[in-house]
Scaffold this motif. Structure first.
Motif, PDB file in Angstrom:
ATOM      1  N   ALA A   1      46.512  62.658  92.924  1.00  0.00           N
ATOM      2  CA  ALA A   1      45.453  61.717  92.591  1.00  0.00           C
ATOM      3  C   ALA A   1      45.454  61.366  91.102  1.00  0.00           C
ATOM      4  O   ALA A   1      45.178  60.226  90.718  1.00  0.00           O
ATOM      5  CB  ALA A   1      44.099  62.292  93.001  1.00  0.00           C
ATOM      6  N   LEU A   2      45.778  62.322  90.236  1.00  0.00           N
ATOM      7  CA  LEU A   2      45.849  62.028  88.807  1.00  0.00           C
ATOM      8  C   LEU A   2      46.987  61.063  88.496  1.00  0.00           C
ATOM      9  O   LEU A   2      46.910  60.283  87.539  1.00  0.00           O
ATOM     10  CB  LEU A   2      46.026  63.323  88.011  1.00  0.00           C
ATOM     11  CG  LEU A   2      44.770  64.179  87.842  1.00  0.00           C
ATOM     12  CD1 LEU A   2      45.118  65.531  87.235  1.00  0.00           C
ATOM     13  CD2 LEU A   2      43.724  63.458  86.986  1.00  0.00           C
ATOM     14  N   HIS A   3      48.036  61.087  89.314  1.00  0.00           N
ATOM     15  CA  HIS A   3      49.133  60.142  89.135  1.00  0.00           C
ATOM     16  C   HIS A   3      48.806  58.777  89.724  1.00  0.00           C
ATOM     17  O   HIS A   3      49.481  57.793  89.416  1.00  0.00           O
ATOM     18  CB  HIS A   3      50.415  60.689  89.776  1.00  0.00           C
ATOM     19  CG  HIS A   3      51.195  61.595  88.884  1.00  0.00           C
ATOM     20  ND1 HIS A   3      50.962  62.950  88.797  1.00  0.00           N
ATOM     21  CD2 HIS A   3      52.206  61.341  88.013  1.00  0.00           C
ATOM     22  CE1 HIS A   3      51.798  63.494  87.938  1.00  0.00           C
ATOM     23  NE2 HIS A   3      52.564  62.532  87.429  1.00  0.00           N
ATOM     24  N   GLY A   4      47.790  58.714  90.579  1.00  0.00           N
ATOM     25  CA  GLY A   4      47.416  57.444  91.188  1.00  0.00           C
ATOM     26  C   GLY A   4      48.072  57.269  92.531  1.00  0.00           C
ATOM     27  O   GLY A   4      49.238  57.637  92.728  1.00  0.00           O
ATOM     28  N   GLY A   5      47.306  56.742  93.476  1.00  0.00           N
ATOM     29  CA  GLY A   5      47.825  56.587  94.829  1.00  0.00           C
ATOM     30  C   GLY A   5      47.500  55.226  95.403  1.00  0.00           C
ATOM     31  O   GLY A   5      46.922  54.364  94.742  1.00  0.00           O
ATOM     32  N   GLY A   6      47.859  55.042  96.658  1.00  0.00           N
ATOM     33  CA  GLY A   6      47.635  53.773  97.330  1.00  0.00           C
ATOM     34  C   GLY A   6      46.491  53.854  98.313  1.00  0.00           C
ATOM     35  O   GLY A   6      45.744  54.826  98.362  1.00  0.00           O
ATOM     36  N   GLY A   7      46.368  52.823  99.139  1.00  0.00           N
ATOM     37  CA  GLY A   7      45.358  52.799 100.185  1.00  0.00           C
ATOM     38  C   GLY A   7      43.952  52.872  99.619  1.00  0.00           C
ATOM     39  O   GLY A   7      43.590  52.149  98.694  1.00  0.00           O
ATOM     40  N   LEU A   8      43.153  53.770 100.164  1.00  0.00           N
ATOM     41  CA  LEU A   8      41.779  53.965  99.708  1.00  0.00           C
ATOM     42  C   LEU A   8      41.698  54.952  98.549  1.00  0.00           C
ATOM     43  O   LEU A   8      40.614  55.361  98.153  1.00  0.00           O
ATOM     44  CB  LEU A   8      40.916  54.458 100.876  1.00  0.00           C
ATOM     45  CG  LEU A   8      40.751  53.482 102.044  1.00  0.00           C
ATOM     46  CD1 LEU A   8      39.969  54.127 103.184  1.00  0.00           C
ATOM     47  CD2 LEU A   8      40.069  52.193 101.595  1.00  0.00           C
ATOM     48  N   GLY A   9      42.819  55.337  97.995  1.00  0.00           N
ATOM     49  CA  GLY A   9      42.862  56.281  96.875  1.00  0.00           C
ATOM     50  C   GLY A   9      44.125  57.107  96.897  1.00  0.00           C
ATOM     51  O   GLY A   9      44.826  57.248  95.898  1.00  0.00           O
ATOM     52  N   LEU A  10      44.419  57.692  98.055  1.00  0.00           N
ATOM     53  CA  LEU A  10      45.704  58.306  98.354  1.00  0.00           C
ATOM     54  C   LEU A  10      46.077  57.844  99.751  1.00  0.00           C
ATOM     55  O   LEU A  10      45.229  57.811 100.647  1.00  0.00           O
ATOM     56  CB  LEU A  10      45.629  59.835  98.312  1.00  0.00           C
ATOM     57  CG  LEU A  10      45.628  60.518  96.942  1.00  0.00           C
ATOM     58  CD1 LEU A  10      45.599  62.043  97.113  1.00  0.00           C
ATOM     59  CD2 LEU A  10      46.839  60.111  96.105  1.00  0.00           C
ATOM     60  N   SER A  11      47.336  57.507  99.941  1.00  0.00           N
ATOM     61  CA  SER A  11      47.776  56.970 101.220  1.00  0.00           C
ATOM     62  C   SER A  11      48.847  57.854 101.829  1.00  0.00           C
ATOM     63  O   SER A  11      49.314  58.825 101.219  1.00  0.00           O
ATOM     64  CB  SER A  11      48.326  55.553 101.041  1.00  0.00           C
ATOM     65  OG  SER A  11      49.580  55.592 100.383  1.00  0.00           O
ATOM     66  N   LEU A  12      49.269  57.504 103.022  1.00  0.00           N
ATOM     67  CA  LEU A  12      50.348  58.229 103.683  1.00  0.00           C
ATOM     68  C   LEU A  12      51.633  58.178 102.863  1.00  0.00           C
ATOM     69  O   LEU A  12      52.413  59.141 102.862  1.00  0.00           O
ATOM     70  CB  LEU A  12      50.584  57.652 105.077  1.00  0.00           C
ATOM     71  CG  LEU A  12      49.459  57.903 106.082  1.00  0.00           C
ATOM     72  CD1 LEU A  12      49.649  57.052 107.329  1.00  0.00           C
ATOM     73  CD2 LEU A  12      49.397  59.379 106.454  1.00  0.00           C
ATOM     74  N   ASP A  13      51.845  57.083 102.149  1.00  0.00           N
ATOM     75  CA  ASP A  13      53.052  56.977 101.333  1.00  0.00           C
ATOM     76  C   ASP A  13      53.068  58.009 100.219  1.00  0.00           C
ATOM     77  O   ASP A  13      54.146  58.399  99.743  1.00  0.00           O
ATOM     78  CB  ASP A  13      53.153  55.568 100.730  1.00  0.00           C
ATOM     79  CG  ASP A  13      53.447  54.509 101.783  1.00  0.00           C
ATOM     80  OD1 ASP A  13      54.052  54.861 102.821  1.00  0.00           O
ATOM     81  OD2 ASP A  13      53.067  53.339 101.571  1.00  0.00           O
ATOM     82  N   ASP A  14      51.900  58.459  99.790  1.00  0.00           N
ATOM     83  CA  ASP A  14      51.834  59.468  98.741  1.00  0.00           C
ATOM     84  C   ASP A  14      52.293  60.844  99.229  1.00  0.00           C
ATOM     85  O   ASP A  14      52.465  61.760  98.419  1.00  0.00           O
ATOM     86  CB  ASP A  14      50.409  59.570  98.193  1.00  0.00           C
ATOM     87  CG  ASP A  14      50.010  58.332  97.406  1.00  0.00           C
ATOM     88  OD1 ASP A  14      50.706  58.011  96.430  1.00  0.00           O
ATOM     89  OD2 ASP A  14      49.026  57.677  97.783  1.00  0.00           O
ATOM     90  N   PHE A  15      52.477  60.982 100.539  1.00  0.00           N
ATOM     91  CA  PHE A  15      52.925  62.255 101.096  1.00  0.00           C
ATOM     92  C   PHE A  15      54.190  62.077 101.931  1.00  0.00           C
ATOM     93  O   PHE A  15      54.479  62.862 102.826  1.00  0.00           O
ATOM     94  CB  PHE A  15      51.807  62.894 101.927  1.00  0.00           C
ATOM     95  CG  PHE A  15      50.619  63.280 101.099  1.00  0.00           C
ATOM     96  CD1 PHE A  15      50.567  64.514 100.471  1.00  0.00           C
ATOM     97  CD2 PHE A  15      49.583  62.387 100.886  1.00  0.00           C
ATOM     98  CE1 PHE A  15      49.496  64.859  99.672  1.00  0.00           C
ATOM     99  CE2 PHE A  15      48.497  62.715 100.095  1.00  0.00           C
ATOM    100  CZ  PHE A  15      48.444  63.958  99.480  1.00  0.00           C
ATOM    101  N   ALA A  16      54.942  61.034 101.615  1.00  0.00           N
ATOM    102  CA  ALA A  16      56.213  60.820 102.309  1.00  0.00           C
ATOM    103  C   ALA A  16      57.268  61.801 101.823  1.00  0.00           C
ATOM    104  O   ALA A  16      58.205  62.145 102.556  1.00  0.00           O
ATOM    105  CB  ALA A  16      56.685  59.385 102.097  1.00  0.00           C
ATOM    106  N   ALA A  17      57.129  62.250 100.575  1.00  0.00           N
ATOM    107  CA  ALA A  17      58.072  63.212  99.996  1.00  0.00           C
ATOM    108  C   ALA A  17      57.362  63.958  98.879  1.00  0.00           C
ATOM    109  O   ALA A  17      56.335  63.504  98.350  1.00  0.00           O
ATOM    110  CB  ALA A  17      59.318  62.502  99.463  1.00  0.00           C
ATOM    111  N   LEU A  18      57.890  65.114  98.518  1.00  0.00           N
ATOM    112  CA  LEU A  18      57.338  65.885  97.408  1.00  0.00           C
ATOM    113  C   LEU A  18      57.869  65.307  96.101  1.00  0.00           C
ATOM    114  O   LEU A  18      59.079  65.247  95.884  1.00  0.00           O
ATOM    115  CB  LEU A  18      57.724  67.357  97.546  1.00  0.00           C
ATOM    116  CG  LEU A  18      57.093  68.095  98.731  1.00  0.00           C
ATOM    117  CD1 LEU A  18      57.685  69.500  98.854  1.00  0.00           C
ATOM    118  CD2 LEU A  18      55.584  68.167  98.590  1.00  0.00           C
ATOM    119  N   ASP A  19      56.955  64.868  95.248  1.00  0.00           N
ATOM    120  CA  ASP A  19      57.320  64.212  93.999  1.00  0.00           C
ATOM    121  C   ASP A  19      57.479  65.240  92.876  1.00  0.00           C
ATOM    122  O   ASP A  19      56.582  66.066  92.655  1.00  0.00           O
ATOM    123  CB  ASP A  19      56.226  63.208  93.635  1.00  0.00           C
ATOM    124  CG  ASP A  19      56.501  62.511  92.323  1.00  0.00           C
ATOM    125  OD1 ASP A  19      57.381  61.638  92.307  1.00  0.00           O
ATOM    126  OD2 ASP A  19      55.844  62.854  91.320  1.00  0.00           O
TER     127      ASP A  19
END
Length: 476
Positions: A345-363
């Motif tokens: 979340a501190l890096h910023g996410g999609g959708g409503l704040g964090l999205s499924l794309d934010d968990f597609a892979a470990l960053d």
């Protein structure tokens, strides 16, 4: 009457005398939310639980009675419930009832859809069955809540309340759709009580079995209803008896008032909240805090370290064991990590704040920041839990300054429910991962007419990403 008989009488009243308009409208939205979650899970990159369960269902074969979302496989009703229930819970994006902290729609809606399709039920009959099943599920969860512990006894003992209570809720819903009398619904629930199960150790240390918990609950609920339809019976004191449900799961500690008081008048279903983020619900207030700090100008590169304060009972899920939480084993495991979700979340996410794309892979950058996030018990969050999920996030920046943000009820929770517009954004984002946009639009329109639909076939056909296939064709 015994407890299960009173619950069965309530359920049959929902079917035979109808439900309040507010409840009816609420359920229609939950059906759509579940379908969206299922479709998103079908399209998840690297998804393992859903495909594994579908392959198993194909291996078993059987009479085609109900539709598997996404693939369109025609399967026996219990198998379709298994597949769809797994998909509904696979992304950890399903709704949550408080303070029982269970996810009622994920097991109940798939069971009801499968039974309704097999029975040729109408949209109105589906809605009534879902309402009764979710209410029974939530009431059983409420009965397990111990005010002195500020937690559900199921969770204190490492049991998954959703899959245990959800099995009975699924059986009630399916029993109504199969036309069982109150006596028959009581038997279906009594049979299902011997089938519910689920351990939540996977929340802590990994594994994919938890993703199938709601699928198995839905499968068991439909199976119990069919068995009751064919004459199998359950004990009348299955809940309160010396060797019954409450004794076996909760050591005989339960709140019968929470189970039965105001049944049919005060709807616990309406206290079930939607998730804005596709993560374990305990992580949501920390995500809210991190998003707020980012919006105020905090950059992840400037964070020296951070402290996330949460309710004491959730530390076992979000923070322990630390080595697994600061370096999750998989993107799915990351959804149960306080440090990783805050970093995301501190890096910023999609959708409503964090999205499924934010968990597609470990960053890698988020993993590095997660190493600098420490989780602690916060007194205020502990006092509020589990009526709402609260947290405080304190960050120390590299220039020596500190920043802090606190939330007492996470977004989407009782104090900040998602709007209709936000729910529509969530559904469309989920469904378009598997279906073309025009099909999603048609699906939304069809769901909007669910209350008056004479058949579920048009709705369910729109959940298929490819032409329906028979089990035989799928196996060839």
């Amino acid at each position: 009457m015994t407890y299960v008989q009173r619950l069965a009488e309530f359920a049959v009243t929902c079917r035979d005398q109808g439900i309040p308009a507010e409840v009816r409208d609420d359920v229609a939205g939950r059906v759509l939310d579940v379908l969206g979650n299922c479709l998103a899970a079908c399209a998840e990159p690297g998804g393992d639980a859903g495909p594994a369960v579908l392959r198993a269902a194909r291996r078993w074969g059987g009479t085609p009675e109900a539709t598997a979302t996404g693939s369109g496989d025609r399967l026996p009703a219990p198998s379709a419930a298994l597949v769809n229930g797994t998909l509904a819970h696979a992304l950890d994006y399903d709704d949550t009832h408080l303070p029982s902290v269970l996810h009622p729609s994920a097991p109940v809606v798939p069971a009801a859809l499968a039974a309704a399709e097999a029975a040729g039920a109408t949209g109105a009959e589906l809605i009534q069955a879902v309402a009764a099943g979710v209410e029974v599920c939530n009431r059983l969860g409420m009965a397990s809540y111990l005010p002195e512990a500020r937690n559900s006894l199921f969770f204190e003992k490492g049991q998954h309340a959703t899959s245990i209570c959800g099995t009975l809720g699924a059986a009630v819903a399916a029993g109504l759709l199969f036309g069982l009398t109150a006596e028959g619904v009581a038997h279906a629930a009594g049979v299902a009580a011997s089938m519910g199960s689920g351990l939540i150790e996977a929340n802590r240390t990994g594994g994919t079995i938890k993703r199938a918990h709601c699928g198995w609950a839905a499968h068991a609920g439909v199976s119990a209803a069919v068995l009751a339809l064919e004459g199998l019976t359950g004990p009348p004191t299955v809940l309160e008896g010396r060797f019954g449900f409450f004794q076996a799961w909760l050591d005989g500690r339960y709140d019968d008032s929470a189970l039965l008081s105001g049944l049919g008048e005060r709807w616990e279903l309406l206290r079930t909240v939607y998730k804005p983020y596709p993560t374990n619900h305990f992580t949501h207030p920390g995500i809210d805090c991190a998003l707020a700090l980012r919006a105020s100008g905090v950059s992840p590169e400037d964070v020296e370290d951070a402290e996330l304060g949460v309710a004491a009972p959730v530390l076992r899920t979000l923070a322990e064991p630390r080595e697994d939480k600061v370096r999750p084993r998989s993107p799915y495991h990351a959804k149960f990590s306080g440090p990783y979700t805050v970093a995301a979340a501190l890096h910023g996410g999609g959708g409503l704040g964090l999205s499924l794309d934010d968990f597609a892979a470990l960053d890698p950058d988020r993993l590095a920041l997660a190493q600098r996030v420490r989780c602690v018990a916060d007194e205020r969050a502990s006092e509020i839990f589990p009526r709402a999920f609260a947290a405080v996030l304190r960050v120390r920046l590299r220039d020596g300054s500190t920043r802090e943000h606190r939330v007492d009820s996470s977004r989407g929770g009782p104090e900040h429910p998602l709007t209709r517009e936000e729910l529509a954004v969530k559904f469309r984002a989920n469904a378009t991962r598997a279906l073309p946009d025009e099909q999603v639009t048609a699906l939304i329109a069809e769901a909007g007419e669910l209350r008056t639909a004479p058949s579920l076939t048009p709705l369910l056909n729109l959940t298929v990403a490819q032409p329906p296939t028979s089990v035989a064709a799928a196996q060839s």
